[in-house]
Design a protein around this motif. Structure first.
Motif, PDB file in Angstrom:
ATOM      1  N   GLU A 105       0.828  -1.205   0.000  1.00 21.38           N
ATOM      2  CA  GLU A 105       0.000   0.000   0.000  1.00 21.38           C
ATOM      3  C   GLU A 105       0.864   1.257   0.000  1.00 21.38           C
ATOM      4  O   GLU A 105       0.575   2.235  -0.709  1.00 21.38           O
ATOM      5  N   TRP A 132       2.173   1.777  -3.418  1.00 20.46           N
ATOM      6  CA  TRP A 132       1.116   2.273  -4.292  1.00 20.46           C
ATOM      7  C   TRP A 132       0.908   3.771  -4.068  1.00 20.46           C
ATOM      8  O   TRP A 132       0.785   4.540  -5.025  1.00 20.46           O
ATOM      9  N   ALA A 145       2.512  -1.198  -9.059  1.00 18.96           N
ATOM     10  CA  ALA A 145       2.164  -1.112  -7.639  1.00 18.96           C
ATOM     11  C   ALA A 145       0.729  -1.589  -7.402  1.00 18.96           C
ATOM     12  O   ALA A 145       0.452  -2.261  -6.403  1.00 18.96           O
ATOM     13  N   GLU A 146      -0.177  -1.259  -8.323  1.00 19.14           N
ATOM     14  CA  GLU A 146      -1.557  -1.720  -8.203  1.00 19.14           C
ATOM     15  C   GLU A 146      -1.634  -3.238  -8.292  1.00 19.14           C
ATOM     16  O   GLU A 146      -2.350  -3.879  -7.526  1.00 19.14           O
TER      17      GLU A 146
END
Length: 96
Positions: free
Chosen positions: A29, A32, A58-59
């Motif tokens: 997270e 992201w 990152a997603e």
């Protein structure tokens, strides 16, 4: 007594696995969020393309990590349910 010890060790292992997964989710997270900031601050086509690449990666990483954590959570929940096996001899004799 041995069974209780094995159950306790298995519970400790699940907890350490859960803690590790929580850390991985938090890290994914944070990566992201950092990718979102990089995208917002990007100037020029090259930086925007690179920021999009990082954001998509990152997603995907966050999605994978969350799926793995959900699977672990569901497996832990199923392991805590009581074992409800039916004795086949008893089931077959009920109708007779």
């Amino acid at each position: 007594m041995l069974k209780r010890r094995r159950d306790r060790l298995a519970a400790e292992k699940r907890m350490s696995e859960r803690d590790r997964l929580v850390d991985e989710v938090r890290l994914a997270e944070a990566e992201w969020r950092q990718a979102c900031v990089r995208f917002d601050d990007a100037l020029g086509a090259d930086q925007v393309d690179y920021a999009i690449y990082l954001l998509e990666a990152a997603e995907q990483k966050l999605d994978m990590t969350l799926r793995r954590a959900r699977m672990h959570w569901h497996n832990d929940q199923a392991a805590e349910l009581p074992d409800l096996r039916l004795d086949t001899a008893m089931v077959g004799s009920e109708g007779a």
